[in-house]
Design a protein around this motif. Structure first.
Motif, mmCIF file in Angstrom:
data_model
loop_
_atom_site.group_PDB
_atom_site.id
_atom_site.type_symbol
_atom_site.label_atom_id
_atom_site.label_comp_id
_atom_site.label_asym_id
_atom_site.label_seq_id
_atom_site.Cartn_x
_atom_site.Cartn_y
_atom_site.Cartn_z
ATOM 1 N N PHE A 85 64.651 42.353 33.361
ATOM 2 C CA PHE A 85 63.335 42.113 32.775
ATOM 3 C C PHE A 85 62.395 41.489 33.797
ATOM 4 O O PHE A 85 61.248 41.908 33.937
ATOM 5 N N ARG A 86 62.870 40.500 34.551
ATOM 6 C CA ARG A 86 62.038 39.863 35.582
ATOM 7 C C ARG A 86 61.655 40.862 36.663
ATOM 8 O O ARG A 86 60.519 40.880 37.142
ATOM 9 N N THR A 87 62.606 41.697 37.059
ATOM 10 C CA THR A 87 62.333 42.711 38.074
ATOM 11 C C THR A 87 61.272 43.699 37.586
ATOM 12 O O THR A 87 60.352 44.064 38.324
ATOM 13 N N LEU A 88 61.396 44.118 36.327
ATOM 14 C CA LEU A 88 60.407 45.035 35.764
ATOM 15 C C LEU A 88 59.027 44.386 35.690
ATOM 16 O O LEU A 88 58.012 45.060 35.930
ATOM 17 N N CYS A 89 58.980 43.091 35.372
ATOM 18 C CA CYS A 89 57.687 42.390 35.354
ATOM 19 C C CYS A 89 57.051 42.389 36.738
ATOM 20 O O CYS A 89 55.860 42.650 36.880
ATOM 21 N N VAL A 90 57.838 42.102 37.757
ATOM 22 C CA VAL A 90 57.318 42.084 39.129
ATOM 23 C C VAL A 90 56.860 43.482 39.539
ATOM 24 O O VAL A 90 55.801 43.645 40.153
ATOM 25 N N LEU A 91 57.646 44.505 39.187
ATOM 26 C CA LEU A 91 57.258 45.880 39.529
ATOM 27 C C LEU A 91 55.983 46.293 38.796
ATOM 28 O O LEU A 91 55.121 46.967 39.379
ATOM 29 N N LEU A 92 55.838 45.887 37.546
ATOM 30 C CA LEU A 92 54.619 46.199 36.800
ATOM 31 C C LEU A 92 53.398 45.545 37.452
ATOM 32 O O LEU A 92 52.355 46.182 37.623
ATOM 33 N N ILE A 93 53.552 44.301 37.852
ATOM 34 C CA ILE A 93 52.442 43.601 38.517
ATOM 35 C C ILE A 93 52.138 44.246 39.865
ATOM 36 O O ILE A 93 50.975 44.401 40.245
ATOM 37 N N ALA A 94 53.185 44.663 40.584
ATOM 38 C CA ALA A 94 52.976 45.333 41.872
ATOM 39 C C ALA A 94 52.246 46.659 41.683
ATOM 40 O O ALA A 94 51.342 46.988 42.456
ATOM 41 N N MET A 95 52.607 47.416 40.650
ATOM 42 C CA MET A 95 51.917 48.684 40.374
ATOM 43 C C MET A 95 50.454 48.433 40.008
ATOM 44 O O MET A 95 49.562 49.172 40.442
ATOM 45 N N CYS A 96 50.206 47.404 39.220
ATOM 46 C CA CYS A 96 48.812 47.068 38.890
ATOM 47 C C CYS A 96 48.038 46.715 40.160
ATOM 48 O O CYS A 96 46.879 47.106 40.315
ATOM 49 N N ALA A 97 48.684 45.986 41.067
ATOM 50 C CA ALA A 97 48.020 45.607 42.318
ATOM 51 C C ALA A 97 47.767 46.823 43.200
ATOM 52 O O ALA A 97 46.688 46.959 43.797
ATOM 53 N N ILE A 98 48.731 47.722 43.260
ATOM 54 C CA ILE A 98 48.584 48.905 44.114
ATOM 55 C C ILE A 98 47.499 49.832 43.578
ATOM 56 O O ILE A 98 46.606 50.272 44.305
ATOM 57 N N PHE A 99 47.566 50.133 42.276
ATOM 58 C CA PHE A 99 46.618 51.083 41.710
ATOM 59 C C PHE A 99 45.271 50.454 41.380
ATOM 60 O O PHE A 99 44.283 51.162 41.226
ATOM 61 N N GLY A 100 45.222 49.132 41.273
ATOM 62 C CA GLY A 100 43.968 48.465 40.968
ATOM 63 C C GLY A 100 43.279 47.876 42.178
ATOM 64 O O GLY A 100 42.235 47.241 42.052
ATOM 65 N N ALA A 101 43.844 48.072 43.367
ATOM 66 C CA ALA A 101 43.285 47.456 44.574
ATOM 67 C C ALA A 101 41.871 47.951 44.876
ATOM 68 O O ALA A 101 41.014 47.172 45.293
ATOM 69 N N ASP A 102 41.626 49.234 44.651
ATOM 70 C CA ASP A 102 40.298 49.773 44.932
ATOM 71 C C ASP A 102 39.259 49.298 43.921
ATOM 72 O O ASP A 102 38.071 49.313 44.206
ATOM 73 N N GLN A 103 39.719 48.894 42.765
ATOM 74 C CA GLN A 103 38.818 48.439 41.699
ATOM 75 C C GLN A 103 39.066 46.967 41.375
ATOM 76 O O GLN A 103 39.087 46.567 40.211
ATOM 77 N N LEU A 104 39.245 46.163 42.419
ATOM 78 C CA LEU A 104 39.589 44.755 42.230
ATOM 79 C C LEU A 104 38.554 44.024 41.389
ATOM 80 O O LEU A 104 38.900 43.231 40.512
ATOM 81 N N ASP A 105 37.294 44.292 41.617
ATOM 82 C CA ASP A 105 36.257 43.605 40.847
ATOM 83 C C ASP A 105 36.344 43.937 39.362
ATOM 84 O O ASP A 105 36.154 43.078 38.509
ATOM 85 N N ASN A 106 36.678 45.199 39.024
ATOM 86 C CA ASN A 106 36.826 45.563 37.614
ATOM 87 C C ASN A 106 38.089 44.971 37.005
ATOM 88 O O ASN A 106 38.085 44.582 35.834
ATOM 89 N N VAL A 107 39.174 44.905 37.784
ATOM 90 C CA VAL A 107 40.405 44.290 37.288
ATOM 91 C C VAL A 107 40.158 42.807 37.004
ATOM 92 O O VAL A 107 40.553 42.288 35.955
ATOM 93 N N VAL A 108 39.493 42.137 37.916
ATOM 94 C CA VAL A 108 39.176 40.723 37.714
ATOM 95 C C VAL A 108 38.257 40.550 36.506
ATOM 96 O O VAL A 108 38.423 39.620 35.711
ATOM 97 N N ALA A 109 37.311 41.467 36.331
ATOM 98 C CA ALA A 109 36.417 41.387 35.174
ATOM 99 C C ALA A 109 37.177 41.594 33.872
ATOM 100 O O ALA A 109 36.919 40.905 32.875
#
Length: 178
Positions: A85-109
């Motif tokens: 479960f912890r590993t999946l949480c880290v992977l989910l956050i990593a995927m959000c960071a990878i795919f949301g990097a170009d839209q960081l301002d929208n992710v933060v919003a």
């Protein structure tokens, strides 16, 4: 107040320096050829890397308490389920960071609209309304503050969604004058 002043100074100086070319991450505005810039970016990345477990731990513990009734100390299968479960949480956050990097301002919003607006407007007024508000005037003020929070949350979410994938602000208030 000191932090607020510091944030205002850094934001204002960055905007005065870079104008409408200011990036969502201020470190990206620094010159790429400087060794100091590289050092600052590396140190910033290391700080983020080491602070991630500190930020993730409380959230994972709360979710684990809801999902697992037994302790992993006594049962090896529960221990491994928690590790997965912890590993999946880290992977989910990593995927959000990878795919949301170009839209960081929208992710933060979006994070701000779903977490910070309720934390600053809705939750305190709700708690005050339930716990202490006795007069009609106080209940109206609390309800008004809750309403403002809900409207702000909806507006920020709407703006984040309609600007997703574009770099243009929805309201261009920073147009240069001729």
């Amino acid at each position: 107040m000191l932090c607020l002043g510091l944030f205002l100074c850094v934001g204002s100086l960055s905007y005065l320096t870079f104008g409408d070319r200011v990036e969502a991450v201020v470190l990206l505005n620094l010159p790429n050829t400087s060794a100091w810039t590289l050092l600052v970016q590396i140190l910033y990345s290391v700080a983020i890397l080491f602070s991630m477990p500190l930020q993730l731990f409380p959230a994972v513990r709360i979710m684990e308490a809801m999902m697992f009734v037994r302790s992993g100390r006594d049962f090896k299968s529960i221990k491994w389920q928690k590790n997965v479960f912890r590993t999946l949480c880290v992977l989910l956050i990593a995927m959000c960071a990878i795919f949301g990097a170009d839209q960081l301002d929208n992710v933060v919003a979006l994070v701000g609209s779903f977490c910070l607006v309720p934390l600053s407007f809705i939750y305190p007024a709700s708690m005050h309304l339930r716990a202490v508000a006795q007069t009609r005037r106080t209940r109206i003020k609390d309800s008004l503050l809750i309403g403002i929070g809900v409207v702000a949350m909806a507006y920020v979410t709407y703006i984040s969604v309609i600007t997703w994938g574009t770099s243009d602000p929805p309201i261009n208030v920073c147009t240069p004058r001729p």
